[in-house]
Design an enzyme around this catalytic site. Structure first.
Site: not given
Length: 299
Positions: A207-208
């Protein structure tokens, strides 16, 4: 290795610091939409960061602990230090306690350093995370507040379809008419010709985006709030471009250590479709046009 589990924050603090400590002050920290976050100043001079939720949502913190431990095990990039977690059914509470990271200022080479370290993380050995398979993770976790299925698969293409896109399409079914559903089927039928198997599997943050790293007190990146699994490194890179692209220096540095494959830009939106679908399911119709735009682009 799991960390201690307690029934109250006070119990955990006394056990971790091996003496009785009291909470001198508590200040709430904004920015999250899932947990309540606060800073606790303690009588021994320490400051700790605490996330809290209901007892029903206690598994969020089990998953976060597991994800941070996985990232830390690569020894490639900084992550928060978790002290303990816990839950109390009678008090309808659950919590995760970490050492406080004081925010610093970017070093001159911040983006180059970040790119190099993320690339090294993506090159770390991954067999210990998946058990019997190349892709997935040894337990399910969450992408935001949504359950994320991590059942191991030998094929990245199969994993991405079965464990990422298909569950999200199913949750979003009420947004789609018959024509859109037909287009979705056509899109999924083409996936194997649109994305590629990686040369090596990579442990991903998952979830960068820009809200899930911080600048630590020495001026380097610290990864927070992971949704980890083993996949194609391109999926992490794609997410860094979804809600405001990182500077080009980051991607150039990344590719010095782990070369970005040809054709990545053509595949990028397919990986980000997963996150747009998740936002559609969490936050509503405002994300529908983005989802449909990607589907129509590839069919």
């Amino acid at each position: 290795m799991s960390l201690p589990i307690f029934t109250s924050i006070e119990e955990g603090l006394n056990a971790i610091f091996r003496k009785e400590v009291s909470i001198v002050s508590k200040s709430y920290v904004g920015g999250g939409d899932i947990n309540d976050s606060s800073l606790l100043k303690l009588s021994n001079g320490e400051v700790v960061f605490v996330k809290a939720n209901s007892y029903r949502n206690r598994d969020f913190f089990r998953a976060e602990e597991s994800g941070i431990e996985a990232l830390a095990s690569t020894k490639a990039i900084a992550v928060p230090e978790i002290l303990f977690r816990g839950a109390d059914e009678a008090d309808n509470s659950s919590f995760l306690c970490m050492r406080y990271i004081r925010q610093g200022s970017h070093t001159e080479d911040f983006w180059e350093d970040f790119g190099h370290k993320l690339a090294r993380m993506h090159l770390a050995e991954t067999k210990r995370f998946t058990g019997n398979g190349n892709f997935g993770f040894n337990s399910d976790n969450y992408i935001g507040a949504t359950s994320q299925i991590n059942t191991p698969e030998s094929s990245w293409v199969n994993f991405f379809c079965k464990c990422r896109l298909e569950p999200q399409f199913k949750m979003a079914d009420n947004y789609f008419n018959s024509e859109i559903k037909s287009n979705i089927e056509r899109f999924l039928d083409k996936i194997s010709s649109l994305i590629v198997e990686p040369d090596v599997p990579s442990l991903l943050h998952g979830d960068l985006w820009s809200g899930n790293y911080m600048v630590g007190n020495v001026g380097h990146a610290v990864l927070i709030d992971p949704a980890v699994y083993v996949g194609h490194a391109e999926a992490d890179l794609a997410m860094t471009e979804l809600f405001g692209r990182f500077p080009q220096r980051f991607y150039d540095a990344y590719s010095e250590v782990n070369k970005i494959e040809a054709g990545y830009k053509e595949r990028r939106d397919i990986y980000n479709l997963y996150h747009l679908l998740n936002h559609l399911n969490l936050f509503g119709i405002i994300y529908l046009d983005g989802v449909l735009g990607i589907i129509n682009k590839y069919i």
